[in-house]
Design a protein around this motif. Structure first.
Motif, PDB file in Angstrom:
ATOM      1  N   LEU A 382       0.833  -1.202   0.000  1.00 33.75           N
ATOM      2  CA  LEU A 382       0.000   0.000   0.000  1.00 33.75           C
ATOM      3  C   LEU A 382       0.876   1.264   0.000  1.00 33.75           C
ATOM      4  O   LEU A 382       0.611   2.220  -0.722  1.00 33.75           O
ATOM      5  N   ASP A 383       1.927   1.247   0.810  1.00 29.33           N
ATOM      6  CA  ASP A 383       2.837   2.390   0.855  1.00 29.33           C
ATOM      7  C   ASP A 383       3.403   2.669  -0.531  1.00 29.33           C
ATOM      8  O   ASP A 383       3.496   3.819  -0.964  1.00 29.33           O
ATOM      9  N   GLU A 384       3.755   1.604  -1.219  1.00 28.86           N
ATOM     10  CA  GLU A 384       4.326   1.730  -2.550  1.00 28.86           C
ATOM     11  C   GLU A 384       3.284   2.335  -3.506  1.00 28.86           C
ATOM     12  O   GLU A 384       3.585   3.253  -4.270  1.00 28.86           O
ATOM     13  N   ALA A 385       2.053   1.831  -3.408  1.00 27.10           N
ATOM     14  CA  ALA A 385       0.988   2.335  -4.285  1.00 27.10           C
ATOM     15  C   ALA A 385       0.737   3.822  -4.024  1.00 27.10           C
ATOM     16  O   ALA A 385       0.498   4.607  -4.947  1.00 27.10           O
ATOM     17  N   ILE A 386       0.800   4.212  -2.756  1.00 20.65           N
ATOM     18  CA  ILE A 386       0.596   5.628  -2.404  1.00 20.65           C
ATOM     19  C   ILE A 386       1.717   6.471  -3.013  1.00 20.65           C
ATOM     20  O   ILE A 386       1.482   7.529  -3.593  1.00 20.65           O
ATOM     21  N   GLU A 396      -5.536   9.396  -5.518  1.00 17.34           N
ATOM     22  CA  GLU A 396      -6.155   8.083  -5.287  1.00 17.34           C
ATOM     23  C   GLU A 396      -5.290   6.980  -5.892  1.00 17.34           C
ATOM     24  O   GLU A 396      -4.598   7.185  -6.882  1.00 17.34           O
ATOM     25  N   ILE A 397      -5.350   5.812  -5.240  1.00 14.32           N
ATOM     26  CA  ILE A 397      -4.597   4.681  -5.781  1.00 14.32           C
ATOM     27  C   ILE A 397      -5.537   3.893  -6.697  1.00 14.32           C
ATOM     28  O   ILE A 397      -6.765   4.035  -6.621  1.00 14.32           O
ATOM     29  N   SER A 398      -4.968   3.058  -7.524  1.00 12.27           N
ATOM     30  CA  SER A 398      -5.819   2.361  -8.488  1.00 12.27           C
ATOM     31  C   SER A 398      -6.666   1.296  -7.784  1.00 12.27           C
ATOM     32  O   SER A 398      -6.276   0.746  -6.747  1.00 12.27           O
ATOM     33  N   GLY A 399      -7.829   1.049  -8.354  1.00 14.02           N
ATOM     34  CA  GLY A 399      -8.719   0.033  -7.803  1.00 14.02           C
ATOM     35  C   GLY A 399      -8.100  -1.350  -7.908  1.00 14.02           C
ATOM     36  O   GLY A 399      -8.376  -2.236  -7.115  1.00 14.02           O
ATOM     37  N   PRO A 412      -9.274  -6.235   4.531  1.00  8.93           N
ATOM     38  CA  PRO A 412     -10.648  -5.774   4.317  1.00  8.93           C
ATOM     39  C   PRO A 412     -10.594  -4.403   3.627  1.00  8.93           C
ATOM     40  O   PRO A 412      -9.684  -3.609   3.898  1.00  8.93           O
ATOM     41  N   LEU A 413     -11.563  -4.156   2.768  1.00  5.52           N
ATOM     42  CA  LEU A 413     -11.558  -2.896   2.016  1.00  5.52           C
ATOM     43  C   LEU A 413     -11.559  -1.689   2.958  1.00  5.52           C
ATOM     44  O   LEU A 413     -10.881  -0.698   2.722  1.00  5.52           O
ATOM     45  N   ASP A 414     -12.328  -1.797   4.064  1.00  6.05           N
ATOM     46  CA  ASP A 414     -12.390  -0.633   4.955  1.00  6.05           C
ATOM     47  C   ASP A 414     -11.044  -0.339   5.592  1.00  6.05           C
ATOM     48  O   ASP A 414     -10.729   0.803   5.912  1.00  6.05           O
ATOM     49  N   LEU A 415     -10.223  -1.353   5.748  1.00  7.45           N
ATOM     50  CA  LEU A 415      -8.882  -1.147   6.301  1.00  7.45           C
ATOM     51  C   LEU A 415      -8.013  -0.383   5.311  1.00  7.45           C
ATOM     52  O   LEU A 415      -7.326   0.577   5.658  1.00  7.45           O
ATOM     53  N   THR A 416      -8.079  -0.784   4.052  1.00  3.97           N
ATOM     54  CA  THR A 416      -7.338  -0.064   3.011  1.00  3.97           C
ATOM     55  C   THR A 416      -7.811   1.390   2.969  1.00  3.97           C
ATOM     56  O   THR A 416      -7.006   2.313   2.915  1.00  3.97           O
ATOM     57  N   GLU A 417      -9.135   1.559   3.037  1.00  7.99           N
ATOM     58  CA  GLU A 417      -9.677   2.922   2.970  1.00  7.99           C
ATOM     59  C   GLU A 417      -9.216   3.762   4.164  1.00  7.99           C
ATOM     60  O   GLU A 417      -8.912   4.939   4.035  1.00  7.99           O
ATOM     61  N   LEU A 418      -9.156   3.118   5.330  1.00 13.67           N
ATOM     62  CA  LEU A 418      -8.727   3.828   6.537  1.00 13.67           C
ATOM     63  C   LEU A 418      -7.280   4.293   6.409  1.00 13.67           C
ATOM     64  O   LEU A 418      -6.957   5.453   6.673  1.00 13.67           O
ATOM     65  N   ILE A 419      -6.419   3.394   5.952  1.00 15.91           N
ATOM     66  CA  ILE A 419      -4.997   3.749   5.809  1.00 15.91           C
ATOM     67  C   ILE A 419      -4.850   4.854   4.762  1.00 15.91           C
ATOM     68  O   ILE A 419      -4.103   5.806   4.942  1.00 15.91           O
ATOM     69  N   LEU A 420      -5.637   4.742   3.703  1.00 12.77           N
ATOM     70  CA  LEU A 420      -5.572   5.777   2.660  1.00 12.77           C
ATOM     71  C   LEU A 420      -6.031   7.125   3.217  1.00 12.77           C
ATOM     72  O   LEU A 420      -5.403   8.147   2.978  1.00 12.77           O
ATOM     73  N   LYS A 421      -7.110   7.081   3.978  1.00 13.06           N
ATOM     74  CA  LYS A 421      -7.651   8.319   4.540  1.00 13.06           C
ATOM     75  C   LYS A 421      -6.611   9.012   5.424  1.00 13.06           C
ATOM     76  O   LYS A 421      -6.442  10.227   5.369  1.00 13.06           O
ATOM     77  N   LEU A 427      -9.352   5.677  -3.018  1.00 14.11           N
ATOM     78  CA  LEU A 427      -9.084   4.663  -4.039  1.00 14.11           C
ATOM     79  C   LEU A 427     -10.128   4.750  -5.135  1.00 14.11           C
ATOM     80  O   LEU A 427     -11.212   5.292  -4.933  1.00 14.11           O
ATOM     81  N   ASP A 428      -9.770   4.210  -6.293  1.00 12.88           N
ATOM     82  CA  ASP A 428     -10.693   4.220  -7.419  1.00 12.88           C
ATOM     83  C   ASP A 428     -11.696   3.084  -7.216  1.00 12.88           C
ATOM     84  O   ASP A 428     -11.438   1.937  -7.554  1.00 12.88           O
ATOM     85  N   LYS A 429     -12.841   3.448  -6.641  1.00 11.98           N
ATOM     86  CA  LYS A 429     -13.813   2.430  -6.220  1.00 11.98           C
ATOM     87  C   LYS A 429     -14.487   1.763  -7.435  1.00 11.98           C
ATOM     88  O   LYS A 429     -14.806   0.575  -7.382  1.00 11.98           O
ATOM     89  N   VAL A 430     -14.655   2.545  -8.487  1.00  8.97           N
ATOM     90  CA  VAL A 430     -15.298   1.978  -9.686  1.00  8.97           C
ATOM     91  C   VAL A 430     -14.434   0.853 -10.235  1.00  8.97           C
ATOM     92  O   VAL A 430     -14.908  -0.245 -10.541  1.00  8.97           O
ATOM     93  N   GLU A 431     -13.122   1.121 -10.288  1.00  4.35           N
ATOM     94  CA  GLU A 431     -12.200   0.112 -10.803  1.00  4.35           C
ATOM     95  C   GLU A 431     -12.158  -1.097  -9.845  1.00  4.35           C
ATOM     96  O   GLU A 431     -12.116  -2.249 -10.279  1.00  4.35           O
ATOM     97  N   PHE A 432     -12.184  -0.803  -8.554  1.00  3.99           N
ATOM     98  CA  PHE A 432     -12.180  -1.881  -7.556  1.00  3.99           C
ATOM     99  C   PHE A 432     -13.386  -2.799  -7.774  1.00  3.99           C
ATOM    100  O   PHE A 432     -13.261  -4.027  -7.803  1.00  3.99           O
ATOM    101  N   ASP A 433     -14.563  -2.191  -7.938  1.00  6.45           N
ATOM    102  CA  ASP A 433     -15.779  -2.992  -8.128  1.00  6.45           C
ATOM    103  C   ASP A 433     -15.699  -3.841  -9.391  1.00  6.45           C
ATOM    104  O   ASP A 433     -16.160  -4.974  -9.425  1.00  6.45           O
TER     105      ASP A 433
END
Ligand code: SER
Length: 562
Positions: A382-386, A396-399, A412-421, A427-433
């Motif tokens: 995640l650090d690398e993606a950031i 935003e990082i890629s989905g 869990p997605l919420d964990l990724t979102e928390l660290i990003l926040k 994050l690109d949620k559309v791409e993630f979905d």
């Protein structure tokens, strides 16, 4: 000053003196109600009595109920730790009348208990009453307001809307107007400046609801309509931790003796102090809260798992591990060490946790170990993606990256979102979905695995030694041939394995099966029917040979088999 244990007992004693039968708490995990995963209110265990499907054994009961609000209509998870008064698991003190007394007694006794017995100051108390709802054909609860006027000036009786003053168990089920008692715990100086009435129901951490008196009169049907209950019911619920805060003169639930022994143990184990740094404090509150939830769930036989209630518990545990890892520098399993403190605190009122001490500690440690292994790897990804996103001037990082974390590393997605926040990113949620949909299709196709019957080399079950070692002497117990996505593999079960087995779509440990000079690659390890199954492309020449199973530390859980 009353201790938490004394407060809990005094509540039961008071209602016993008013003719109530004291019942034990129901389990926190609900097994037989499709509308509910966890007990989210004291009334859950009485739902059938309230709906008239079952006769009440006692018309007046009271208890202290363990509740969990982490899913469905009542969900406080994201608030927990951030503020000082939300919890996942909490205790609810409640009294019930099934077709016996109604609003008058419920209000009078609540007042008597808070003011006469516990000595709370009446001028700090407020009551809310239901203002009515034209769409449901309901008018203002003048009756409740009239009873409150005996105790409180009109300026302390506040109208509330359907959201705050019409309590519903879920989308369907028992419901009715309610009156909440709020308390203003601010200093005299603050109170002189701003009228407490204006802060009721406005998220002020020191002007909070402590007790909800629900006047159950209806059943909400699936089509949204209200049907009258066969008998009127009183259902009250008081937040135990908040009551302790009010009585112990504290400004945070976490400063009461419900939590301080836990926070002290966290502090001792981590070498960090509570009250000096906001992030450390949030982490300590999260852990102190979550360890209760997880321990009580396990005691109620809900283990962390990959689906439904088990997944909710796993996510809560992982949320706590992640806070401990990042803000308390705990790189090793740590939460299981809090279980003894928790049992000292609550084992008397809830003997089930004392009875399950070993199981609770073992399950928590196993889960912590498993998640810590993936966390390390995931956080660096995640650090690398950031970094990459920042370099490209994006916020935003890629989905796709987020999906790899979710799918391969069990984040869990919420964990990724928390660290990003925390890093000012999204994050690109559309791409993630999109990735998620594609994965579902892949999973459907991949599920078509052809396998032969197991060939048993010798009887027995696998011994897991992965906590202490990364290699172990072993033998093959059984194997079978499988065809996956058109390729041929063998699945093998070993007598001893240090390899951690993942479930579902995640990738487990990989490494080698060493047979003298011959090294056979183990591509993946999955848990199937409770056993670790390793994936290899070929078998040793002699399937009965003594072997050495060795984890490839670098590639741990990162190697795909195709
Ligand atoms: N059912 C109500 C609540 O949960 C009162 O017990 O708030």
């Amino acid at each position: 000053m009353l201790t938490a244990k004394e407060i809990r007992e005094s509540f039961k004693e008071f209602f016993r003196s008013k003719g109530h039968h004291i019942v034990p708490s129901a389990p926190m995990v609900v097994k037989d109600d499709p509308t509910l995963m966890f007990t989210n209110a004291g009334m859950n265990q009485f739902k059938d009595i309230i709906l008239g499907n079952k006769a009440a054994k006692y018309q007046r009961v009271a208890d202290s109920q363990k509740c969990l609000r982490v899913s469905g209509k009542h969900n406080d998870l994201e608030e927990v730790g951030m503020d000082t008064y939300h919890h996942t698991m909490f205790e609810m003190l409640g009294n019930w009348s099934f077709g016996d007394y109604f609003k008058k007694e419920a209000i009078d006794w609540a007042w008597e208990y808070l003011v006469d017995v516990l000595g709370l100051s009446p001028d700090r108390l407020y009551a809310t009453v239901f203002e009515g709802s034209p769409e449901d054909g309901l008018s203002r609860d003048d009756e409740a307001a009239g009873y409150w006027e005996k105790h409180l000036p009109v300026s302390h009786i506040i109208n509330g809307n359907k959201h705050d003053n019409f309590w519903e168990m879920g989308d369907t089920g028992p419901c009715g107007p309610c009156s909440e008692i709020h308390i203003d715990l601010r200093s005299e100086e603050e109170r002189a400046k701003v009228d407490g009435a204006s802060l009721v129901n406005h998220d002020d951490p020191l002007v909070i609801e402590i007790w909800n008196l629900v006047f159950m009169q209806y059943n909400r049907k699936a089509d949204g309509s209200l049907e009258a209950l066969p008998a009127k019911v009183i259902d009250t619920g008081m937040g135990f931790e908040r009551l302790c805060m009010a009585l112990q003169g504290k400004r945070s639930n976490y400063d009461t003796d419900v939590f301080t022994p836990l926070i002290d143990t966290i502090s001792r184990l981590s070498g960090k102090k509570y009250g000096e740094d906001r992030q450390v404090d949030v982490a300590m509150r999260v852990i102190a809260d979550h360890v209760r939830t997880i321990s009580f769930s396990i005691a109620d036989s809900q283990l962390p798992g990959n689906a439904k209630a088990g997944y909710v518990i796993r996510r809560i545990l992982r949320r706590a591990v992640r806070y401990a890892y990042t803000f308390l520098d705990q790189k090793q399993a740590f939460m299981y060490k809090l279980v003894n403190t928790l049992i000292d605190l609550m084992g008397e009122a809830y003997p089930e946790i004392a009875a399950q001490r070993e199981l609770i500690m073992k399950v928590i440690k196993e889960e912590e170990d498993a998640f810590l292994r993936t966390l390390d790897k995931g956080i660096s990804i995640l650090d690398e993606a950031i970094k990459v996103a920042r370099k490209e001037g994006k916020n935003e990082i890629s989905g796709k990256d987020a999906f790899v974390l979710y799918d391969t590393y069990g984040f869990p997605l919420d964990l990724t979102e928390l660290i990003l926040k925390e890093n000012g990113m999204a994050l690109d949620k559309v791409e993630f979905d999109k990735e998620m949909d594609a994965q579902k299709t892949r999973a459907r196709n991949a599920a078509a695995v052809e396998a032969t019957d197991w060939v048993v080399v010798s009887e027995g079950e696998t011994e897991f030694v992965g906590y202490d070692s990364t290699s172990a002497p072993t033998r093959i117990l059984r194997y079978r041939n499988v065809k996956q996505k058109g390729k041929e593999f063998y699945q093998i079960v070993l007598s001893v394995t240090p390899f951690y087995a993942e479930m579902g779509g995640q990738v487990g440990d990989s490494g080698w099966l060493v047979n003298g000079d011959d090294k056979i690659e183990i591509y993946d390890t999955k848990r199937e029917n409770g056993q670790a199954v390793h994936l290899v492309k070929r078998l040793p020449a002699d399937v009965t040979a003594e072997l050495e199973a060795v984890i490839d530390a670098k590639a741990r859980r990162a190697t795909e088999c195709n």
